[in-house]
Motif scaffolding. Structure first.
Motif, short mmCIF file in Angstrom:
data_model
loop_
_atom_site.label_atom_id
_atom_site.label_comp_id
_atom_site.label_asym_id
_atom_site.label_seq_id
_atom_site.Cartn_x
_atom_site.Cartn_y
_atom_site.Cartn_z
N GLN A 274 33.16 16.88 29.11
CA GLN A 274 33.23 17.95 30.11
C GLN A 274 31.91 18.69 30.28
OE1 GLN A 274 35.94 21.09 29.06
NE2 GLN A 274 35.37 21.09 26.90
N LEU A 277 29.71 16.55 32.65
CA LEU A 277 30.47 15.91 33.72
C LEU A 277 29.65 15.74 34.99
CD1 LEU A 277 33.19 14.81 34.69
CD2 LEU A 277 33.85 17.15 35.31
N TRP A 281 28.90 11.40 34.53
CA TRP A 281 30.28 11.42 34.99
C TRP A 281 31.18 10.43 34.27
CZ3 TRP A 281 31.83 6.71 36.76
CH2 TRP A 281 30.81 5.82 37.14
#
Length: 312
Positions: A274, A277, A281
């Motif tokens: 996260q 991200l 990705w």
């Protein structure tokens, strides 16, 4: 006594009339050269024509195959670290890229498939069996037992599901054991509520009372006559509940109170990525796609079974 005898004779007479009508219909079909198929054959035919069920079954079987063959098809050791190759983009060497510790994400997604599906499947067994048994007994017996089960169900329903699970996991301990204990205590509520209502509706029909007054025991009425009528709805609910359990397992892993490292888990993998991200990705997105794919498969299977069994 005379009233019971009259009720029994009426039930037997109605059953004889129904059997006679069925025999006449079958005879007419036989005359026309088209034999009436058995219920199991009709169910198989409807299942074959259900694109929803077939599509969901293909997706789900593919995910189960990945889980079973995980040690064979994983290209790398899911726990093997390569710090010099951390956060590498997807390439021919690492199709899904690597995470912060240089671990192959594809191998970890495959291993996490086995972990999460196993936990979701096993965690659903005990609530399914207990909830169906309690729901049938409550709806059939009525009285004080039904009132008590209804109050317990209403109490649990009043609290958010995930809050109850998180509280039980904290109390029982993190990891797989906490997840199993949490769903054993909480997961049966949905089955009990649905099956209780279905059983009560069936008990209002005359054939249940006639079966008991005809000399059948309560256990036989429940197992041989009521269970086949409520089981399809319970199985459809089971497909939905497995999906909810799987999502909850991923959520607990994301929060750090589910499956503990170094065991691969989709929720932990999503949580690990996260912070990167927007730039890396693949670390979170690809494990998330595995969750979505499995969820779609389970949803399609549940919807397909509901259509095949004509539950809606």
């Amino acid at each position: 006594m005379n009233r019971d005898s009259d009720a029994l004779r009426q039930a037997q007479g109605a059953e004889a009339v129904a059997q006679g009508a069925e025999g006449v219909a079958q005879g007419a079909e036989g005359v026309q050269g088209a034999p009436v198929p058995r219920p199991s054959v009709r169910w198989v035919r409807r299942a074959r024509r259900s694109r929803t069920l077939l599509g969901g079954a293909v997706i789900l079987l593919a995910m189960v195959a990945v889980a079973v063959l995980a040690p064979v098809i994983a290209p790398y050791d899911p726990s093997a670290q390569d710090l010099a190759n951390g956060l590498a983009a997807p390439s021919a060497a690492h199709w899904f890229g690597t995470d912060q510790l240089g671990r192959d994400i594809l191998s970890r997604v495959i291993a996490a498939t086995a972990t999460d599906l196993r936990i979701a499947g096993l965690a659903a067994v005990t609530p399914f069996l207990f909830g169906v048994a309690v729901g049938m007994a409550s709806g059939y017996a009525g009285g004080w037992f039904d009132w008590m089960v209804g109050r317990v169900v209403d109490t649990f329903v009043a609290f958010p599901f995930y809050v109850l699970v998180i509280v039980v996991v904290f109390a029982a301990g993190t990891g797989e054991r906490g997840i199993f204990v949490a769903y054993a205590l909480v997961g049966w509520i949905s089955y009990a509520r649905v099956i209780r209502a279905k059983t009560r509706a069936l008990c209002r029909e005359g054939w249940v009372d006639a079966a008991y007054r005809g000399g059948l025991s309560h256990l036989r009425v429940l197992s041989r006559h009521l269970l086949p009528n409520v089981l399809p709805q319970a199985v459809v609910l089971l497909a939905t509940e497995i999906l909810l359990i799987m999502v909850a397992v991923v959520t607990l892993g994301y929060l750090g109170i589910g499956v503990q490292p170094p065991t691969p888990d989709w929720g932990t993998m999503i949580s690990d990525g996260q912070l990167v991200l927007t730039t890396k990705w693949w670390v979170s997105t690809l494990p998330g796609l595995a969750v979505v794919t499995t969820g779609v498969g389970l949803s399609l299977v549940g919807d397909g079974l509901a259509d095949v069994w004509r539950l809606r």
